[in-house]
Design an enzyme around this catalytic site. Structure first.
Site, PDB file in Angstrom:
ATOM      1  N   ASP A   7       0.841  -1.187   0.000  1.00 57.17           N
ATOM      2  CA  ASP A   7       0.000   0.000   0.000  1.00 57.17           C
ATOM      3  C   ASP A   7       0.881   1.244   0.000  1.00 57.17           C
ATOM      4  OD1 ASP A   7      -2.976   0.909   0.501  1.00 57.17           O
ATOM      5  OD2 ASP A   7      -1.716   2.178   1.771  1.00 57.17           O
ATOM      6  N   ASN A  34      -2.527  12.993  -3.154  1.00 53.51           N
ATOM      7  CA  ASN A  34      -3.598  13.503  -4.017  1.00 53.51           C
ATOM      8  C   ASN A  34      -4.072  14.876  -3.572  1.00 53.51           C
ATOM      9  OD1 ASN A  34      -3.845  11.413  -5.914  1.00 53.51           O
ATOM     10  ND2 ASN A  34      -5.206  10.222  -4.604  1.00 53.51           N
ATOM     11  N   HIS A  90      -4.802  14.696  -8.326  1.00 49.74           N
ATOM     12  CA  HIS A  90      -4.997  13.301  -8.712  1.00 49.74           C
ATOM     13  C   HIS A  90      -4.154  12.895  -9.912  1.00 49.74           C
ATOM     14  CE1 HIS A  90      -8.256  12.175  -5.941  1.00 49.74           C
ATOM     15  NE2 HIS A  90      -8.622  13.443  -6.030  1.00 49.74           N
ATOM     16  N   ASP A 125      -1.834   9.652  -9.956  1.00 52.02           N
ATOM     17  CA  ASP A 125      -1.810   8.634 -11.012  1.00 52.02           C
ATOM     18  C   ASP A 125      -0.378   8.346 -11.470  1.00 52.02           C
ATOM     19  OD1 ASP A 125      -4.539   8.438 -10.913  1.00 52.02           O
ATOM     20  OD2 ASP A 125      -4.902   9.557 -12.763  1.00 52.02           O
ATOM     21  N   GLU A 127      -4.746   2.283  -4.292  1.00 51.40           N
ATOM     22  CA  GLU A 127      -3.279   2.318  -4.226  1.00 51.40           C
ATOM     23  C   GLU A 127      -2.706   1.032  -3.645  1.00 51.40           C
ATOM     24  OE1 GLU A 127      -4.667   4.302  -0.348  1.00 51.40           O
ATOM     25  OE2 GLU A 127      -5.372   4.039  -2.404  1.00 51.40           O
TER      26      GLU A 127
END
Length: 295
Positions: free
Chosen positions: A170, A178, A183, A187, A213
């Protein structure tokens, strides 16, 4: 591309080997139908095959039938090479799963265009299969594909009694990434991390995006010690350098939970996933950027 020649005639094999090699194919040879079937069932076996209709053991039609009835996900394009041209034989070959046939003695140019057509079909099928199994953002396996791989490894583990390890990974503080950078930056972080971690894996390991994630790694024939080595390489590959984005460099780390089924044990898929998830939770609680082993 690899192509299999299955024939018991040495002169025919040599002629086809030279010809296909000149056309840029990597050639593998089988001298009977049983060997041909075994090669084509391999996970790394050729996806294109030229099978003589008459061979010791299984004949060409038997090989076609056996491959089509096997549980392999890979589509093998099979061409029957035969001196028989009667319609009953051609119908039987096609019904058994052959894709095409070439009459003996064959014309070199005809062989070339038929093999080329088979190659195009195989390559298109592989592209479609890859798209169906890959996560659109990270290009690693998607959730459905990685879970299916794990299911198969656990099934194999139950039959052959070898160790299997998995990890849940994770991204630490991903929400803050973010919120701070946007965002699009998030990404890019996922894309780069997936690429870095996948590059550390052994050829037979698998790695996929489980959701958000969170990512899942599957390590066949791998006990705890080996899995720890792979997991540490993955963790270090992420932490060694910031991720460069259009929105600035972003320092990123990951937490990892590791779970193993030893060769003398059995474990259900849901139980193994839960063990790895619990270990991941403890890695987060222990300060992140670390690996925790499941109980």
């Amino acid at each position: 591309m690899k192509i299999l020649i299955a024939d018991d005639d040495p002169s025919s094999i040599l002629y086809l080997q030279d010809m296909l090699g000149e056309w840029g194919y990597e050639v593998e040879v089988a001298v009977d139908g049983n060997a041909a079937a075994e090669i084509l069932r391999r996970s790394d076996g050729p996806l294109l095959a030229i099978l003589d209709s008459m061979m010791p053991g299984m004949d060409g039609i038997d090989v076609c039938r056996g491959i089509r009835q096997s549980d392999t996900e890979r589509y093998v394009y099979m061409i029957i090479l035969t001196s028989r041209v009667e319609s009953e034989f051609i119908v039987a070959a096609m019904n058994a799963g052959a894709d095409d046939f070439i009459s003996k003695p064959f014309n070199d140019e005809e062989m070339r265009v038929r093999v080329r057509a088979g190659r195009r079909i195989v390559e298109l099928g592989e592209q479609l299969r890859r798209r169906a199994s890959r996560d659109a953002l990270t290009n690693i396996y998607n959730r459905g594909a990685i879970i299916e791989i794990l299911e198969k490894e656990l099934s194999r583990q139950g039959r052959s009694q070898h160790a299997v390890s998995i990890l849940f990974c994770d991204v630490d503080n991903f929400k803050a990434i973010n919120d701070t950078h946007g965002h699009l930056a998030g990404d890019e972080v996922l894309r780069v991390l997936a690429r870095r971690m996948a590059a550390t894996l052994r050829p037979y390991d698998s790695f996929g995006r489980y959701g958000g994630e969170e990512m899942l790694g599957v390590f066949p024939d791998c006990g705890l010690e080996g899995a720890l080595e792979v997991a540490e390489r993955m963790r270090a590959a992420v932490a060694e350098a910031p991720v460069k984005t259009e929105f600035g460099d972003i320092d990123v780390t990951v937490s990892i939970g590791l779970a193993t089924v030893d060769k003398d044990q059995t474990c259900k898929l849901a139980t193994l996933l839960q063990r790895a998830d619990d270990a991941l939770y403890r890695a987060k609680a222990n300060g992140k950027n670390c690996i925790t082993i499941a109980h």
